[in-house]
Enzyme design. Structure first.
Site, PDB file in Angstrom:
ATOM      1  CD  GLU B  60       4.185  -0.685 -14.183  1.00 51.49           C
ATOM      2  OE1 GLU B  60       3.024  -0.434 -13.807  1.00 51.49           O
ATOM      3  OE2 GLU B  60       4.468  -0.996 -15.359  1.00 51.49           O
ATOM      4  CD  GLU B 125       3.634   8.962   6.344  1.00 52.28           C
ATOM      5  OE1 GLU B 125       2.848   8.966   5.368  1.00 52.28           O
ATOM      6  OE2 GLU B 125       3.269   9.170   7.516  1.00 52.28           O
TER       7      GLU B 125
END
Lengths: 138, 138
Positions: B60, B125
């Site tokens: 979000e 990542e």
């Protein structure tokens, strides 16, 4: 392995992983999927979630022995979990001595939301979704 | 609706949601599941993910018209996504003018990982999991 691409995890630094796991597992009901320690560096990282690492979103907690505190800033907002019984979970949070910062509130959408605070002060939004197909978020 | 409890989303504040969506959708391949604006307050929040809001983990993003910057601190670490083609994704990130802060590296586990940076400076990542059942994380 589920289909890729997918969101795998969110990593947060914490002061004391044992304390963190006691909250996320003992109170919120997640399970430890991976827990790795490097005694030489005092680095430790643990993955917790509501299902296996290979198929479900996780939270990764990282700690270093020489870093008891971290600066939270205000860029990161919160994690959010969906539950079946928000009132029961909030009662469990309070019974554990943790904070419910915003008590459960029923929204026009039919979802109920609350906010709780983890041992490091991270906010967690708790959502009991409207029990309808295609429910929109709170 | 998938089974509860589950991790639903991670919320991050950003300066410019259009810029953010261009990166997470146009470059990383997520799709916008929800996009809500309040013209009165200039508050906007958007959910993006690799699948529907009701069944898959989301990010979000929240912005306020009068808050162009946020303090990141160092408590929040990163998001992590799993992909099938890490080299291809990193090439796409660089072609878009964004940063690959750690190029893909094959780990002993068989997974390959890289780190990229989103338009607000959040680290992501990228993990290409080992193509074996029960692969452990990078």
């Amino acid at each position: 392995m589920t289909a890729l691409p997918r969101l795998m995890h969110t990593m947060l630094h914490v002061a004391d992983i044992d304390r963190t796991l006691a909250f996320y597992c003992g109170v919120l009901g997640m399970t430890v999927q991976i827990d790795r320690r490097n005694p030489a560096t005092q680095h430790r990282n643990a993955f917790v979630g509501y299902g296996p690492y290979d198929t479900t979103a996780q939270v990764e907690f990282v700690s270093y022995g020489d870093r008891p505190t971290y600066d939270k800033g205000d860029a990161f907002g919160h994690l959010a979990i969906g539950v079946n019984d928000i009132a029961g979970l909030c009662a469990k949070v309070e019974a554990a001595g943790a904070t419910v910062s915003r008590p459960p509130k029923l929204l026009p959408s039919g979802s109920t939301i609350a906010f709780i605070v983890d041992p490091d002060g991270y906010e967690i939004e708790v959502i009991q979704p409207a029990q309808i197909a295609g429910a929109k978020p709170a």
